[in-house]
Design a protein around this motif. Structure first.
Motif, PDB file in Angstrom:
ATOM      1  N   MET A   1      58.559  20.986  60.280  1.00 21.50           N
ATOM      2  CA  MET A   1      58.616  22.399  59.907  1.00 21.50           C
ATOM      3  C   MET A   1      57.363  23.077  60.446  1.00 21.50           C
ATOM      4  O   MET A   1      56.255  22.572  60.285  1.00 21.50           O
ATOM      5  N   LYS A   2      57.545  24.206  61.041  1.00 24.02           N
ATOM      6  CA  LYS A   2      56.447  24.932  61.662  1.00 24.02           C
ATOM      7  C   LYS A   2      55.542  25.582  60.613  1.00 24.02           C
ATOM      8  O   LYS A   2      55.988  25.973  59.539  1.00 24.02           O
ATOM      9  N   THR A   3      54.267  25.714  60.949  1.00 23.97           N
ATOM     10  CA  THR A   3      53.269  26.266  60.035  1.00 23.97           C
ATOM     11  C   THR A   3      53.634  27.675  59.572  1.00 23.97           C
ATOM     12  O   THR A   3      53.479  28.004  58.395  1.00 23.97           O
ATOM     13  N   TRP A   4      54.145  28.505  60.464  1.00 24.25           N
ATOM     14  CA  TRP A   4      54.472  29.885  60.077  1.00 24.25           C
ATOM     15  C   TRP A   4      55.550  29.905  58.998  1.00 24.25           C
ATOM     16  O   TRP A   4      55.539  30.771  58.124  1.00 24.25           O
ATOM     17  N   LYS A   5      56.483  28.956  59.032  1.00 25.14           N
ATOM     18  CA  LYS A   5      57.529  28.900  58.005  1.00 25.14           C
ATOM     19  C   LYS A   5      56.937  28.504  56.648  1.00 25.14           C
ATOM     20  O   LYS A   5      57.370  29.004  55.607  1.00 25.14           O
ATOM     21  N   ILE A   6      55.963  27.620  56.667  1.00 27.09           N
ATOM     22  CA  ILE A   6      55.286  27.215  55.434  1.00 27.09           C
ATOM     23  C   ILE A   6      54.557  28.414  54.833  1.00 27.09           C
ATOM     24  O   ILE A   6      54.623  28.652  53.622  1.00 27.09           O
ATOM     25  N   ILE A   7      53.891  29.193  55.683  1.00 24.89           N
ATOM     26  CA  ILE A   7      53.167  30.378  55.221  1.00 24.89           C
ATOM     27  C   ILE A   7      54.129  31.417  54.644  1.00 24.89           C
ATOM     28  O   ILE A   7      53.863  32.001  53.592  1.00 24.89           O
ATOM     29  N   VAL A   8      55.262  31.626  55.297  1.00 26.75           N
ATOM     30  CA  VAL A   8      56.262  32.581  54.794  1.00 26.75           C
ATOM     31  C   VAL A   8      56.788  32.117  53.437  1.00 26.75           C
ATOM     32  O   VAL A   8      56.908  32.918  52.500  1.00 26.75           O
ATOM     33  N   LEU A   9      57.091  30.831  53.311  1.00 25.22           N
ATOM     34  CA  LEU A   9      57.575  30.305  52.029  1.00 25.22           C
ATOM     35  C   LEU A   9      56.523  30.483  50.937  1.00 25.22           C
ATOM     36  O   LEU A   9      56.841  30.901  49.813  1.00 25.22           O
ATOM     37  N   ALA A  11      54.232  32.764  50.800  1.00 23.02           N
ATOM     38  CA  ALA A  11      54.191  34.194  50.482  1.00 23.02           C
ATOM     39  C   ALA A  11      55.361  34.605  49.595  1.00 23.02           C
ATOM     40  O   ALA A  11      55.193  35.399  48.659  1.00 23.02           O
ATOM     41  N   ILE A  12      56.540  34.047  49.850  1.00 21.62           N
ATOM     42  CA  ILE A  12      57.716  34.354  49.018  1.00 21.62           C
ATOM     43  C   ILE A  12      57.484  33.897  47.583  1.00 21.62           C
ATOM     44  O   ILE A  12      57.776  34.626  46.629  1.00 21.62           O
ATOM     45  N   VAL A  13      56.938  32.703  47.411  1.00 22.49           N
ATOM     46  CA  VAL A  13      56.643  32.195  46.067  1.00 22.49           C
ATOM     47  C   VAL A  13      55.642  33.114  45.368  1.00 22.49           C
ATOM     48  O   VAL A  13      55.824  33.473  44.197  1.00 22.49           O
ATOM     49  N   VAL A  14      54.595  33.523  46.080  1.00 24.06           N
ATOM     50  CA  VAL A  14      53.582  34.414  45.489  1.00 24.06           C
ATOM     51  C   VAL A  14      54.217  35.738  45.075  1.00 24.06           C
ATOM     52  O   VAL A  14      53.976  36.232  43.962  1.00 24.06           O
ATOM     53  N   VAL A  15      55.031  36.319  45.924  1.00 26.98           N
ATOM     54  CA  VAL A  15      55.650  37.613  45.620  1.00 26.98           C
ATOM     55  C   VAL A  15      56.561  37.500  44.402  1.00 26.98           C
ATOM     56  O   VAL A  15      56.489  38.325  43.479  1.00 26.98           O
ATOM     57  N   ILE A  16      57.426  36.488  44.366  1.00 27.98           N
ATOM     58  CA  ILE A  16      58.317  36.317  43.210  1.00 27.98           C
ATOM     59  C   ILE A  16      57.496  36.086  41.944  1.00 27.98           C
ATOM     60  O   ILE A  16      57.782  36.663  40.889  1.00 27.98           O
ATOM     61  N   ILE A  90      58.496  22.313  53.047  1.00 24.70           N
ATOM     62  CA  ILE A  90      58.920  23.142  51.917  1.00 24.70           C
ATOM     63  C   ILE A  90      57.997  22.891  50.720  1.00 24.70           C
ATOM     64  O   ILE A  90      57.585  23.821  50.029  1.00 24.70           O
ATOM     65  N   GLY A  91      57.668  21.628  50.493  1.00 20.29           N
ATOM     66  CA  GLY A  91      56.779  21.287  49.382  1.00 20.29           C
ATOM     67  C   GLY A  91      55.415  21.936  49.511  1.00 20.29           C
ATOM     68  O   GLY A  91      54.889  22.498  48.547  1.00 20.29           O
ATOM     69  N   LEU A  92      54.844  21.886  50.708  1.00 20.08           N
ATOM     70  CA  LEU A  92      53.535  22.517  50.920  1.00 20.08           C
ATOM     71  C   LEU A  92      53.615  24.029  50.730  1.00 20.08           C
ATOM     72  O   LEU A  92      52.734  24.626  50.101  1.00 20.08           O
ATOM     73  N   GLY A  93      54.654  24.642  51.245  1.00 18.27           N
ATOM     74  CA  GLY A  93      54.817  26.083  51.072  1.00 18.27           C
ATOM     75  C   GLY A  93      54.915  26.477  49.612  1.00 18.27           C
ATOM     76  O   GLY A  93      54.263  27.421  49.155  1.00 18.27           O
ATOM     77  N   GLY A  97      51.963  28.431  47.577  1.00 20.83           N
ATOM     78  CA  GLY A  97      52.359  29.676  46.929  1.00 20.83           C
ATOM     79  C   GLY A  97      52.067  29.668  45.443  1.00 20.83           C
ATOM     80  O   GLY A  97      51.573  30.648  44.881  1.00 20.83           O
ATOM     81  N   GLY A  98      52.357  28.547  44.799  1.00 25.58           N
ATOM     82  CA  GLY A  98      52.063  28.420  43.372  1.00 25.58           C
ATOM     83  C   GLY A  98      50.576  28.498  43.079  1.00 25.58           C
ATOM     84  O   GLY A  98      50.149  29.169  42.131  1.00 25.58           O
ATOM     85  N   MET A  99      49.786  27.815  43.907  1.00 25.51           N
ATOM     86  CA  MET A  99      48.333  27.879  43.708  1.00 25.51           C
ATOM     87  C   MET A  99      47.817  29.300  43.865  1.00 25.51           C
ATOM     88  O   MET A  99      47.015  29.761  43.059  1.00 25.51           O
TER      89      MET A  99
END
Length: 159
Positions: A1-9, A11-16, A90-93, A97-99
């Motif tokens: 999985m590419k780094t940018w996808k991890i960052i987007v995921l 960010a989604i967790v943070v926003v929600i 996905i786990g890292l993202g 995000g949770g942190m």
């Protein structure tokens, strides 16, 4: 999985996480409970200055330090390994995000907004939030991803 996808995921967790916390803070009083499923699930607004089960309550310096160290380790991990398998990515993202979600609360308010409350039989489970879900599920997925990677390596070496 590419780094940018991890960052987007992440960010989604943070926003929600931040949206759900904003809704709770703006519509509920502290320690107000809204029963969703009697004797099982409620929304119960608290501000937690500790970790799960209020461990390390009031030790904000500990949470700042551990969050910064963990984020540095995750960045190093992502850069060192490069393209991660889907589970680990996905786990890292989710974990990052949770942190960040809880870190934002600690920086801005000195506490974390928690509101999901479950009761199993007579046992009250820890009250938590979306960021906590991201952290817990994310770390579990990282472990699964690392196990899958090791199993693939061993299978490749055996062939």
């Amino acid at each position: 999985m590419k780094t940018w996808k991890i960052i987007v995921l992440a960010a989604i967790v943070v926003v929600i996480d931040q949206i759900t916390k904003f809704i709770v803070v703006s519509t509920m009083q502290i320690q107000q409970q809204i029963v969703v499923i009697p004797n099982f699930f409620s929304l119960f607004f608290i501000r937690n200055t500790g970790a799960a089960f209020s461990l390390f309550e009031g030790a904000q310096w500990f949470f700042y330090l551990t969050t910064v160290i963990a984020l540095c380790l995750f960045v190093y991990f992502i850069k060192e390994i490069g393209d991660l398998n889907i589970w680990t990515g996905i786990g890292l993202g989710m974990a990052v995000g949770g942190m960040f979600g809880n870190f934002i609360d600690r920086l801005l308010f000195g506490s974390v907004v928690d509101f999901f409350k479950f009761v199993f039989g007579g046992y009250n489970f820890a009250i938590f939030n979306v960021a906590d879900i991201g952290l817990t599920v994310g770390i579990g997925l990282v472990v699964i991803g690392l196990i899958v990677s090791e199993m693939k390596k061993k299978k490749t070496v055996a062939e």
